[in-house]
Design an enzyme around this catalytic site. Structure first.
Site, PDB file in Angstrom:
ATOM      1  N   SER A 174     -14.052 -41.253   1.059  1.00 24.55           N
ATOM      2  CA  SER A 174     -14.873 -41.256   2.262  1.00 24.55           C
ATOM      3  C   SER A 174     -16.309 -41.663   1.999  1.00 24.55           C
ATOM      4  CB  SER A 174     -14.872 -39.896   2.951  1.00 24.55           C
ATOM      5  OG  SER A 174     -15.551 -38.956   2.136  1.00 24.55           O
ATOM      6  N   TYR A 191     -13.589 -43.695   5.588  1.00 25.53           N
ATOM      7  CA  TYR A 191     -13.814 -42.933   6.815  1.00 25.53           C
ATOM      8  C   TYR A 191     -15.039 -42.049   6.642  1.00 25.53           C
ATOM      9  CZ  TYR A 191     -11.623 -39.191   4.166  1.00 25.53           C
ATOM     10  OH  TYR A 191     -11.333 -38.274   3.197  1.00 25.53           O
TER      11      TYR A 191
END
Length: 128
Positions: free
Chosen positions: A25, A58
């Site tokens: 991430s 993400y």
């Protein structure tokens, strides 16, 4: 018909840190997320202006006011602290709606402080 468009971007962000041991991430200061019209868990395309690397990951919420831009897991190999990156989100909308849609652009300084933002085609809003 649906089309994929740029939804928002944080322009010229500086990577503050990396954590190879994390699962993956990009951690972004939640204040920057709000100003850029981004949300946690949203898929992002990241472009490293220093080496041309492009990768997807993400978003994870970072501490408000920390100005953190931390790459986690394998993404930490794609940019080093101090590298300048562009973080982009995309959306899928009807082709008809796309003619009126205006992506949000947040421009930050070398310390990741928000300087100004605008929707493409509209006037800048000064943030400092």
């Amino acid at each position: 018909m649906k089309v994929h468009l740029l939804k928002s971007k944080i322009h010229n962000a500086i990577v503050t840190s990396g954590d190879l041991e994390y699962e993956g991430s990009i951690t972004i200061d939640c204040e920057l997320l709000e100003k850029a019209d981004m949300i946690p868990n949203e898929k992002v395309l990241v472009v490293n202006n220093n080496n041309g690397e492009r990768f997807e990951t993400y978003i994870i919420n970072g501490v408000r006011g920390s100005r953190v831009i931390q790459l986690n897991g394998a993404a930490a190999r794609c940019a080093l602290p101090g590298d300048e990156i562009i973080i982009m989100t995309f959306c899928e909308i009807d082709a008809e709606e796309s003619r009126e849609f205006k992506p949000m652009v947040l421009i930050v300084d070398r310390n990741n402080n928000p300087k100004r933002r605008h929707r493409i085609g509209e006037e800048d809003e000064q943030l400092d």
